[in-house]
Design a protein around this motif. Structure first.
Motif, PDB file in Angstrom:
ATOM      1  N   SER A   1       0.841  -1.195   0.000  1.00 34.82           N
ATOM      2  CA  SER A   1       0.000   0.000   0.000  1.00 34.82           C
ATOM      3  C   SER A   1       0.873   1.241   0.000  1.00 34.82           C
ATOM      4  O   SER A   1       1.975   1.238   0.538  1.00 34.82           O
TER       5      SER A   1
ATOM      6  N   GLN B   1     -11.134   4.524  -9.679  1.00 37.01           N
ATOM      7  CA  GLN B   1     -11.544   3.191  -9.207  1.00 37.01           C
ATOM      8  C   GLN B   1     -13.027   2.931  -9.488  1.00 37.01           C
ATOM      9  O   GLN B   1     -13.415   1.818  -9.865  1.00 37.01           O
TER      10      GLN B   1
ATOM     11  N   GLU C   1     -14.565   0.150 -11.814  1.00 36.08           N
ATOM     12  CA  GLU C   1     -15.343  -0.772 -10.975  1.00 36.08           C
ATOM     13  C   GLU C   1     -14.453  -1.584 -10.033  1.00 36.08           C
ATOM     14  O   GLU C   1     -14.690  -2.760  -9.769  1.00 36.08           O
ATOM     15  N   THR C   2     -13.398  -0.906  -9.541  1.00 35.67           N
ATOM     16  CA  THR C   2     -12.495  -1.568  -8.590  1.00 35.67           C
ATOM     17  C   THR C   2     -12.592  -0.949  -7.193  1.00 35.67           C
ATOM     18  O   THR C   2     -11.872  -1.361  -6.287  1.00 35.67           O
ATOM     19  N   PHE C   3     -13.488   0.042  -7.030  1.00 30.75           N
ATOM     20  CA  PHE C   3     -13.574   0.694  -5.712  1.00 30.75           C
ATOM     21  C   PHE C   3     -14.162  -0.266  -4.684  1.00 30.75           C
ATOM     22  O   PHE C   3     -15.181  -0.919  -4.928  1.00 30.75           O
ATOM     23  N   ASP C   4     -13.541  -0.315  -3.525  1.00 26.50           N
ATOM     24  CA  ASP C   4     -13.988  -1.176  -2.425  1.00 26.50           C
ATOM     25  C   ASP C   4     -14.879  -0.365  -1.493  1.00 26.50           C
ATOM     26  O   ASP C   4     -14.400   0.440  -0.698  1.00 26.50           O
ATOM     27  N   ASN C   5     -16.202  -0.568  -1.606  1.00 26.37           N
ATOM     28  CA  ASN C   5     -17.106   0.259  -0.786  1.00 26.37           C
ATOM     29  C   ASN C   5     -17.203  -0.204   0.665  1.00 26.37           C
ATOM     30  O   ASN C   5     -18.029   0.299   1.426  1.00 26.37           O
ATOM     31  N   THR C   6     -16.349  -1.148   1.043  1.00 28.17           N
ATOM     32  CA  THR C   6     -16.250  -1.503   2.472  1.00 28.17           C
ATOM     33  C   THR C   6     -15.001  -0.887   3.101  1.00 28.17           C
ATOM     34  O   THR C   6     -14.707  -1.126   4.269  1.00 28.17           O
ATOM     35  N   ASP C   7     -14.275  -0.075   2.326  1.00 28.05           N
ATOM     36  CA  ASP C   7     -13.045   0.560   2.811  1.00 28.05           C
ATOM     37  C   ASP C   7     -13.409   1.780   3.669  1.00 28.05           C
ATOM     38  O   ASP C   7     -13.567   2.894   3.168  1.00 28.05           O
ATOM     39  N   GLU C   8     -13.565   1.533   4.978  1.00 30.70           N
ATOM     40  CA  GLU C   8     -14.046   2.583   5.884  1.00 30.70           C
ATOM     41  C   GLU C   8     -13.101   3.782   5.931  1.00 30.70           C
ATOM     42  O   GLU C   8     -13.551   4.928   6.009  1.00 30.70           O
TER      43      GLU C   8
ATOM     44  N   THR D   1     -11.134   5.037   3.605  1.00 33.64           N
ATOM     45  CA  THR D   1     -11.313   5.896   2.427  1.00 33.64           C
ATOM     46  C   THR D   1     -12.656   6.617   2.462  1.00 33.64           C
ATOM     47  O   THR D   1     -12.747   7.802   2.122  1.00 33.64           O
TER      48      THR D   1
END
Length: 303
Positions: A2, A33, A37-44, A46
């Motif tokens: 990262s 992202q 369509e690579t965005f992680d919507n569980t990434d608190e 961010t």
């Protein structure tokens, strides 16, 4: 491995410029992202950073953050309502309410309601009312409750009535039931909202309820109904509006005359001409305007 945001942003001495550069990098990276369509919507982490970005001093950047959160959608709701309720920066609270307007998540209703009724900032309150309106049916019971209460000031009730009217046809079932409420404020707001329902859907039930309200015991309700019928193309209302220009209440008469002018119905000309000699100057002026309006419309129809 990262990488930190700083690895993509040039080093600057001014901490404000540093934050702005980090914000620019963050919103660009997340939008890329989302596109891929690579965005992680569980990434608190961010999601929290995106909400913090709503405090950027640059208006266009705040808008970009709001639009990005809007794209992310309901995954952002918990972070936005947390900011709306507790953030010390009023700019963030305002932007959080506006972003919740984009997302229209029913889960936000309790928090939007709390902000609408309690935030010290008028923009936060009005933006929360806007978000409640966009949320639709889920907000209707709370809005009716506000209107029925004696605890809230007129500006709050005015916003609630506006939100109810904005929701319109989605709230129709609630509106039909609330038409017989004990509270005059509720009934008044319901009549205004029914006018919107009738406009949206050419809904005969709503139109007939507005016509029936022209004979309500309360002059305020009769006035609202007469005004609402002027916004709706419902020819069967014309004879009832003609009767209403003889109402005992001046405001009802004024509203009925205005609405008859908007209908363009020539059958209203003779009754309107009859009030050109009315004792009230305002009635005479409005009747003259309504007659001119109907005649103009008749001429354009002839073409």
């Amino acid at each position: 491995m990262s990488h930190s945001l700083n690895s993509e942003t040039p080093a600057v001495d001014d901490p404000i410029l540093q934050i702005q550069a980090e914000n620019d990098d963050l919103v660009q990276r997340v939008n890329e992202q989302i596109t891929l369509e690579t965005f992680d919507n569980t990434d608190e982490k961010t999601l929290k950073q995106l909400v913090e970005g709503l405090g950027d001093p640059r208006g266009l950047v705040r808008l970009r953050f709001a639009e990005t959160l809007g794209e992310i959608g309901e995954a952002a709701t918990p972070f936005l309502v947390e900011a709306l309720a507790n953030h010390s920066n009023v700019v963030v609270r305002r932007a959080a309410a506006k972003t919740l307007t984009i997302i229209s998540d029913a889960r936000a209703v309790p928090d939007l309601l709390h902000a609408f009724l309690n935030d010290e900032d008028t923009v936060v309150r009005s933006s929360s009312a806007g978000a409640l309106a966009r949320t639709g049916e889920a907000a209707v019971p709370a809005l009716l409750e506000i209107l029925a209460s004696n605890e809230h000031p007129e500006d709050i009730k005015g916003h609630a009535a506006w939100a109810l009217a904005f929701i319109g046809s989605e709230a129709a079932d609630y509106l039909y039931k609330a038409l017989n409420a004990a509270s005059l404020d509720v009934r008044c707001a319901v009549i205004g909202a029914l006018g919107h329902v009738a406009q949206e859907q050419s809904d005969e039930k709503s139109c007939n309820l507005l016509v029936a309200a022209l004979t309500d015991p309360e002059a305020l309700i009769r006035t609202e109904a007469a005004a609402a019928l002027g916004q709706v193309n419902y020819p069967p209302s014309v004879p009832h509006l003609i009767l209403a220009i003889q109402d005992a209440d001046l405001d009802v008469r004024k509203a009925a005359i205005n609405s008859l002018g908007k209908t363009g119905d020539r059958s209203a000309l003779t009754p309107l001409q009859a009030v050109l000699n009315d004792q009230q100057e305002v009635v005479r002026i409005l009747a003259k305007l309504a007659i001119a309006q109907i005649e103009r419309q008749s001429e354009s129809d002839d073409w």
